[in-house]
Design a protein around this motif. Sequence first.
Motif, mmCIF file in Angstrom:
data_model
loop_
_atom_site.group_PDB
_atom_site.id
_atom_site.type_symbol
_atom_site.label_atom_id
_atom_site.label_comp_id
_atom_site.label_asym_id
_atom_site.label_seq_id
_atom_site.Cartn_x
_atom_site.Cartn_y
_atom_site.Cartn_z
ATOM 1 N N ASP A 96 0.830 -1.235 0.094
ATOM 2 C CA ASP A 96 0.226 0.117 0.065
ATOM 3 C C ASP A 96 0.774 1.166 -0.088
ATOM 4 O O ASP A 96 0.626 2.272 -0.706
ATOM 5 C CB ASP A 96 -1.002 0.151 1.198
ATOM 6 C CG ASP A 96 -1.966 -1.104 1.053
ATOM 7 O OD1 ASP A 96 -2.425 -1.328 -0.037
ATOM 8 O OD2 ASP A 96 -2.458 -1.569 2.072
ATOM 9 N N ARG A 99 2.362 1.874 -3.523
ATOM 10 C CA ARG A 99 1.110 2.062 -4.233
ATOM 11 C C ARG A 99 0.745 3.545 -4.162
ATOM 12 O O ARG A 99 0.432 4.247 -5.062
ATOM 13 C CB ARG A 99 -0.140 1.134 -4.166
ATOM 14 C CG ARG A 99 -1.203 1.298 -4.954
ATOM 15 C CD ARG A 99 -2.267 0.508 -4.838
ATOM 16 N NE ARG A 99 -1.977 -1.157 -4.824
ATOM 17 C CZ ARG A 99 -1.998 -1.510 -3.713
ATOM 18 N NH1 ARG A 99 -2.100 -1.387 -2.459
ATOM 19 N NH2 ARG A 99 -1.469 -2.871 -3.833
ATOM 20 N N SER A 100 0.901 4.109 -2.950
ATOM 21 C CA SER A 100 0.262 5.399 -2.668
ATOM 22 C C SER A 100 1.427 6.456 -2.627
ATOM 23 O O SER A 100 0.964 7.928 -2.338
ATOM 24 C CB SER A 100 -0.648 5.465 -1.529
ATOM 25 O OG SER A 100 0.067 4.964 -0.417
ATOM 26 N N THR A 101 2.567 6.246 -2.442
ATOM 27 C CA THR A 101 3.685 7.279 -2.165
ATOM 28 C C THR A 101 4.636 7.498 -3.500
ATOM 29 O O THR A 101 5.169 6.683 -4.051
ATOM 30 C CB THR A 101 4.462 6.699 -0.910
ATOM 31 O OG1 THR A 101 3.578 6.398 0.142
ATOM 32 C CG2 THR A 101 5.372 7.919 -0.433
ATOM 33 N N SER A 105 4.947 5.033 -6.283
ATOM 34 C CA SER A 105 3.556 4.943 -7.133
ATOM 35 C C SER A 105 3.711 5.294 -8.645
ATOM 36 O O SER A 105 2.678 5.129 -9.074
ATOM 37 C CB SER A 105 2.657 5.931 -6.443
ATOM 38 O OG SER A 105 3.075 7.302 -6.699
#
Length: 261
Positions: A96, A99-101, A105
Motif C-alpha cells: 500500500d 502504491r500510494s507514495t 507510485s
Amino acid sequence: MSDFARQQSEFQRGILSGDDTVLAEILDSPKEKRETLYGVYRYAYGSRLIEAMRNEHELLHSYLGDEMFDEMGRAYVAANPSQHPNLRWFSHALPDFLRSTAPYSEHPELSELAALEKALNDAFDAKDGPVTSLADMSGFAPEIWNDLRFEAHPSAKRLDLLSNASAIWLALKNDETPPDAAALNEPSRLLIWRQDTTPMFRELSGEEAMMWDEATSGIPFGVLCSMLATYDDPDGAAARGAGYLHGWITSGVLSGVSAGD
C-alpha cells in the motif's frame, strides 16, 4: 510510573518520533556528544527494520538494488513506525505504501512485486488445514454434485496484478535479467497457496478465476457450471468445471467439500 520507566518511555518515543526532549536527561560521554550517542540508537533502529524488510522482500530488494531499497526503506520506516513486537509483520503495509507514495507510485510494478512477495510469505505462515483429496470426492454420489460447496485452504489467496510483476518475480527468482516493467491489457489473475511446505502461485484464466472466486464464496457446483455456460461454450461447461475442480484438488488448494447448505 517510576522515573526510570518514564525515561525509558521518553527514550523510545524519541527514537520513534524524532523528538529530542529526552536529550536533556542524557549525559555526554568523554568522547562524544549526547546527540551523536542518541543518533546511534536511532540509526540502529531504522537499520534493523530495513534489514527485516530485506528479508521479507528479497526479490524487491534485488530489483531495486541496495541504495534504492534502503532509501525506500527509510521512507517506509518514517511513515510506518513499528506497531508489533514481531518483525515479521513490520512490512505488511509495504504494498500500500508503494502504491500510494511518490515516486514509487509512478512504478506500479513495485507495489505489485511487494504484494506478490507478501502473499507468498503469508501463504507460508498460514495455519494448517485439511487438504481435500480425489478420494474424498469419490464419496459423493453423482446426483448430489450440483449441491457441492467448497472451502479454500487457509493458505489460498487470489491476487490480481495490472503489471507484469509476476514475470519480473520469476526472472529474479531464476537469477535472470527481469523484463522491462509493462502494464497489462488485462489483469494477471493469480492463485497463491502453500503446497506441503512450499508457497507457490500460478496464473488462472479469466473463467477459472471467476469460478474460484464464486466457489470460495459458497456458490454450489451446479450454479458454477451454469455460470461457466454463460462465460463460454455452454455444451462444455460441466466438463470445464470438473477440470478446474480436479486441478484445485490435485494442487491441494481446497480444505473441504460439503453437500447442501
